[in-house]
Design a protein around this motif. Structure first.
Motif, PDB file in Angstrom:
ATOM      1  N   LEU A  59      -0.111   3.078   6.743  1.00 49.36           N
ATOM      2  CA  LEU A  59      -0.772   3.509   7.982  1.00 49.36           C
ATOM      3  C   LEU A  59      -1.743   2.470   8.514  1.00 49.36           C
ATOM      4  N   LEU A  60      -2.632   1.994   7.653  1.00 54.41           N
ATOM      5  CA  LEU A  60      -3.694   1.106   8.105  1.00 54.41           C
ATOM      6  C   LEU A  60      -3.273  -0.359   8.128  1.00 54.41           C
ATOM      7  N   GLY A  61      -2.056  -0.664   7.652  1.00 54.52           N
ATOM      8  CA  GLY A  61      -1.527  -2.019   7.789  1.00 54.52           C
ATOM      9  C   GLY A  61      -0.984  -2.326   9.154  1.00 54.52           C
ATOM     10  N   ARG A  62      -1.061  -1.376  10.068  1.00 50.66           N
ATOM     11  CA  ARG A  62      -0.602  -1.573  11.451  1.00 50.66           C
ATOM     12  C   ARG A  62      -1.779  -1.987  12.309  1.00 50.66           C
ATOM     13  N   PRO A  63      -1.626  -3.045  13.090  1.00 52.24           N
ATOM     14  CA  PRO A  63      -2.760  -3.485  13.938  1.00 52.24           C
ATOM     15  C   PRO A  63      -3.245  -2.419  14.901  1.00 52.24           C
ATOM     16  N   VAL A  65      -3.007   5.236  -1.858  1.00 57.20           N
ATOM     17  CA  VAL A  65      -3.043   3.806  -1.538  1.00 57.20           C
ATOM     18  C   VAL A  65      -1.773   3.392  -0.807  1.00 57.20           C
ATOM     19  N   THR A  66      -0.626   3.906  -1.233  1.00 57.90           N
ATOM     20  CA  THR A  66       0.630   3.590  -0.544  1.00 57.90           C
ATOM     21  C   THR A  66       0.589   4.073   0.900  1.00 57.90           C
ATOM     22  N   TYR A  67       0.122   5.292   1.086  1.00 58.62           N
ATOM     23  CA  TYR A  67       0.033   5.827   2.451  1.00 58.62           C
ATOM     24  C   TYR A  67      -0.968   5.038   3.291  1.00 58.62           C
ATOM     25  N   SER A  93      -4.735  -6.848   5.488  1.00 55.28           N
ATOM     26  CA  SER A  93      -5.192  -5.464   5.349  1.00 55.28           C
ATOM     27  C   SER A  93      -5.103  -5.014   3.899  1.00 55.28           C
ATOM     28  N   ALA A  94      -4.021  -5.407   3.211  1.00 49.21           N
ATOM     29  CA  ALA A  94      -3.899  -5.063   1.792  1.00 49.21           C
ATOM     30  C   ALA A  94      -4.991  -5.729   0.974  1.00 49.21           C
TER      31      ALA A  94
END
Length: 466
Positions: free
Chosen positions: A458-462, A452-454, A363-364
């Motif tokens: 948040l979006l790094g979770r499946p 970007v950190t947020y 995701s990153a």
């Protein structure tokens, strides 16, 4: 079904048999099933020929019962199975065919990308965001924007904020039907134009500046309706007079009527197109779910606040680098395209990973790739227009990341972060005497880091991509 496998006893069978005996098939013909005279016994090669004929449909079978169902669909009778193929029943023949034909399981087709972007539409939207700027080139000598620029700027900020909130609310209503969304737009768009004009009135006074602010507000309200209802091509057609009028400026200096005429024609055409589209949408039957709970206005508030913050940041950048605003505006089309690509690539990453940590890394990488793909073309565009690349790219990165979070339904964090950046970047030059430090790039850099950190957290979770 035609062919020897569907023959019925009687004269028709004898006629067909006579014809086939007069023209016997070549041995090994894959498209002809073996046929033997009753009483002459089964043909030892009939099963092999049948297997060769039906191999493409027997190969994917996972059990002899599937082959039995296939033979039944082909019309084989118990008598034919015994006399022609020498097997006592259907299941015996199906088992023999299943064992004789190798398994050939086809690879499943790759799943369709549910987030495949419409490239032409995204690019067209970027052009449509920038085309209204041609009106200022045509009408600037008529109302002297240098002395009265505050009025249209304030009207533009109000229209931008209101349009963002109204667009979000209309998209929520689209889930219950096009008619419901049209009713929301029919009420909200004129109200937004009136509020924007009223906000500009104290700064403009009576005269051409107020007329320019009112025309700008009407256009932004009408264009917002067409964009929400996906009528980009119709909006482009309505702007044709404006494009034609601006195209002659490098070679000819038109008079006052010829300067104002194309702008007024484009405005009238846009309003007429908006009315036509709304009339058609309101005529559609009400959706079955139209009676559901109406979205609360508070749900759209952060989208409006983000629109206000984005407008202020773009305004601050435009005061230093006017051409940077043009580059940033046109880039909104590719930015929208990359939002779709991010979602599609994230779904693909979810299918390719088995652990949360692995998906976080993918995701990153997807987020970094999309940001780089968006920002790299801005570098030569900024240099071509003479704008400083760093402030433009930092502002673009902040806006794109905020839009990405909004696309996933997270509205308040990007709105608060961008509002804070806009407030600091706007107030510091007013509170400190010159020379001022590079406040806007620093504020945008801080906003990018926070956003970007947020987004990674948040979006790094499946679960966010299921």
């Amino acid at each position: 079904m035609s062919g020897p496998m569907a023959l019925e006893p009687g004269g028709a069978e004898q006629d067909t048999l006579a014809l086939r005996l007069a023209h016997p098939p070549a041995r090994g013909d894959d498209h002809t099933l073996a046929l033997r005279l009753p009483g002459h016994g089964p043909d030892p090669e009939a099963v092999s020929r049948l297997a060769a004929t039906l191999a493409d449909r027997i190969g994917p079978a996972v059990h002899p019962y599937e082959v039995a169902a296939l033979l039944e669909a082909e019309g084989l009778t118990a008598e034919q199975i015994k006399q022609r193929y020498g097997h006592p029943n259907l299941f015996s023949l199906a088992t023999a065919l299943y064992e004789q034909v190798p398994r050939t399981y086809p690879e499943p087709a790759p799943p369709a990308d549910p987030w495949r972007p419409d490239t032409v539409r995204c690019l067209l939207r970027g052009v449509l965001f920038a085309l209204p700027g041609l009106a200022y080139l045509l009408t600037a000598p008529l109302w002297h924007p240098g002395r009265h620029s505050a009025a249209p700027i304030v009207a533009g900020l109000v229209s931008w904020a209101w349009g963002q909130a109204l667009g979000h609310r209309a998209h929520l209503r689209l889930a219950t039907g096009r008619r419901e969304a049209a009713r929301t737009l029919l009420t909200g768009a004129p109200l937004g134009a009136a509020l924007a004009t009223a906000a500009a009135a104290p700064l403009a006074g009576p005269g051409p500046v107020l007329l320019a602010a009112a025309a700008q507000s009407l256009y932004l309200a009408a264009a917002g309706v067409l964009l929400v209802l996906a009528r980009e091509r119709l909006l482009l057609a309505a702007l044709t007079p404006l494009i034609a009028g601006a195209a002659v400026l490098p070679w000819w200096e038109p008079g006052t009527p010829l300067r104002a005429g194309p702008v007024l024609l484009a405005l009238v055409a846009t309003l007429a197109a908006t009315g036509h589209v709304l009339r058609g949408a309101l005529a559609t039957p009400a959706a079955a779910t139209a009676g559901g709970t109406r979205p609360r206005p508070l749900w759209s508030l952060p989208y409006g606040l983000f629109g206000l913050a984005a407008g202020v940041l773009v305004l601050l950048e435009g005061r230093q680098e006017p051409y940077a605003v043009i580059v940033l505006t046109v880039s909104m089309g590719p930015a929208e395209w990359l939002l779709y690509r991010y979602r599609g690539l994230s779904v693909a990453a979810l299918r390719a990973t088995a652990t949360p940590a692995g998906f976080l890394l993918r995701s990153a990488a997807v987020l970094a790739g999309c940001l780089v793909a968006y920002l790299l073309p801005l570098l030569p565009a900024a240099r071509l227009t003479g704008a400083a690349p760093a402030p433009l790219m930092l502002l673009a990165a902040a806006l794109w990341t905020a839009l990405l979070l909004q696309a996933f339904g997270t509205a308040w964090p990007p709105a608060v972060i961008c509002l804070a950046a806009a407030a600091v970047a706007g107030l510091v030059p007013m509170l400190r005497p010159p020379p001022h430090p590079a406040v806007l790039p620093l504020c945008c850099a801080a906003a990018v880091l926070a956003l970007v950190t947020y987004a990674l957290l948040l979006l790094g979770r499946p679960a966010r991509h299921v």
